[in-house]
Design an enzyme around this catalytic site. Structure first.
Site, PDB file in Angstrom:
ATOM      1  N   ILE A  14       0.838  -1.202   0.000  1.00 47.19           N
ATOM      2  CA  ILE A  14       0.000   0.000   0.000  1.00 47.19           C
ATOM      3  C   ILE A  14       0.867   1.244   0.000  1.00 47.19           C
ATOM      4  O   ILE A  14       0.508   2.278  -0.550  1.00 47.19           O
ATOM      5  CB  ILE A  14      -0.885   0.024   1.278  1.00 47.19           C
ATOM      6  CG1 ILE A  14      -1.728  -1.229   1.391  1.00 47.19           C
ATOM      7  CG2 ILE A  14      -1.733   1.290   1.361  1.00 47.19           C
ATOM      8  CD1 ILE A  14      -2.860  -1.310   0.405  1.00 47.19           C
ATOM      9  N   GLU A  38      -3.010  -6.589   8.159  1.00 49.13           N
ATOM     10  CA  GLU A  38      -2.352  -5.309   7.875  1.00 49.13           C
ATOM     11  C   GLU A  38      -0.951  -5.384   8.475  1.00 49.13           C
ATOM     12  O   GLU A  38      -0.808  -5.541   9.684  1.00 49.13           O
ATOM     13  CB  GLU A  38      -3.159  -4.169   8.512  1.00 49.13           C
ATOM     14  CG  GLU A  38      -4.584  -4.118   7.954  1.00 49.13           C
ATOM     15  CD  GLU A  38      -5.612  -3.592   8.934  1.00 49.13           C
ATOM     16  OE1 GLU A  38      -5.227  -3.019   9.979  1.00 49.13           O
ATOM     17  OE2 GLU A  38      -6.811  -3.774   8.666  1.00 49.13           O
ATOM     18  N   GLU A 140      19.571  14.966  10.201  1.00 48.75           N
ATOM     19  CA  GLU A 140      19.195  16.374  10.051  1.00 48.75           C
ATOM     20  C   GLU A 140      17.766  16.684  10.497  1.00 48.75           C
ATOM     21  O   GLU A 140      17.431  17.847  10.702  1.00 48.75           O
ATOM     22  CB  GLU A 140      19.439  16.854   8.618  1.00 48.75           C
ATOM     23  CG  GLU A 140      18.641  16.080   7.583  1.00 48.75           C
ATOM     24  CD  GLU A 140      18.883  16.601   6.157  1.00 48.75           C
ATOM     25  OE1 GLU A 140      19.796  17.417   5.972  1.00 48.75           O
ATOM     26  OE2 GLU A 140      18.134  16.172   5.262  1.00 48.75           O
TER      27      GLU A 140
END
Lengths: 183, 183
Positions: A14, A38, A140
């Protein structure tokens, strides 16, 4: 174990992200019926119990977007491609805290959320810490404050839900146990 | 704490599932730059340290699709809409193990994967267990075997990676600590 195992009938990606991928799968259950799963795929991570010579735990305070709150956690980070977990542990300790260590050993590994994700966390104990002359750089998009907590302080942080995650709760309990058995 | 906090610039729901939802968000970092966050939303869950009168932990063996392997875990399950965690704990204990309990108390709660998910697990200790006359029913897509492990056996299961998840590792260490301090 056939009466427990599920067979993949189809698997659809997905989402492919920087940290996680999401799959939606159709499975055949042990009784022949079908269901959906899932599944979050994660590269795995390390976490480090970092102890100073005067018995303080080195922790990091950081904002966590998923919960929209600041948590105090042991240093941690995800595995980079091809990196051994022990290297990741040393790198994350250096980047997040400014300490390096002469002693680093594996304690335990565990899946964090086996119901929906394959994230495996490798937990290490770092001792003989030394302040680095040149501080390693954080990613960062990472911003952290470094804290030094005694075991008693860490237990108070748990009670007040400033420490509120599984790996850090495990780490504090590990030190409680070590203290109780006099190691 | 302004130097740590991220501001949401946009949030897009990528997936809405039965168990989890996935969001992709753009954030403004404390230094004014922007970054992306991948966020899994989860309803929260409970887990239960269930101790028989003869000091065995009641565990469940189940297949976990995310890792494609069988794990031994303490009984656990996700919160249903509107359900108090202590009710979920009692329900999951009854459904997964066939035991009910006269004593159930909250031990700790923790986020399992704060880097990418908001899943919060509430851990309970269940004692004074009783076998139910009529076994509660599992969810229709759940298949588990029930095990009774002594603390020593549980420690062996950790060494052999049959127990390999954070909440169960925490639970075993909790009992080790309780035993070490003579409770």
């Amino acid at each position: 174990m056939k009466h427990l195992i599920e067979k993949t009938l189809s698997s659809k990606r997905i989402f492919q992200g920087r940290v996680i991928d999401l799959y939606h799968e159709e499975v055949e259950l042990p009784n022949g019926k079908t269901s959906k799963r899932e599944i979050v795929k994660h590269p795995g991570a390390v976490a480090v119990i970092a102890m100073t010579d005067d018995h303080k735990m080195v922790m990091v305070k950081q904002y966590r977007k998923a919960m929209d709150r600041i948590l105090v956690e042991i240093p941690a980070g995800k595995l980079e491609q091809g990196e051994e977990p022990i290297e990741t542990a040393k790198r994350e300790l250096e980047e997040e805290t400014g300490y390096t260590c002469d002693s680093l050993r594996h304690i335990i590994s565990f899946y964090t959320s086996p119901g929906f994700a394959d994230e495996l966390v490798h937990l290490y104990l770092a001792e003989e810490l030394k302040v680095m002359e040149t501080k390693a750089e954080l990613d960062e998009d990472e911003f952290v404050d470094v804290l030094h907590l005694s075991l008693e302080e860490a237990l108070t942080y748990i009670q007040t839900q400033q420490i509120y995650d599984a790996k850090t709760a495990y780490a504090v309990q590990y030190l409680q146990l070590r203290s109780a058995i006099g190691e």
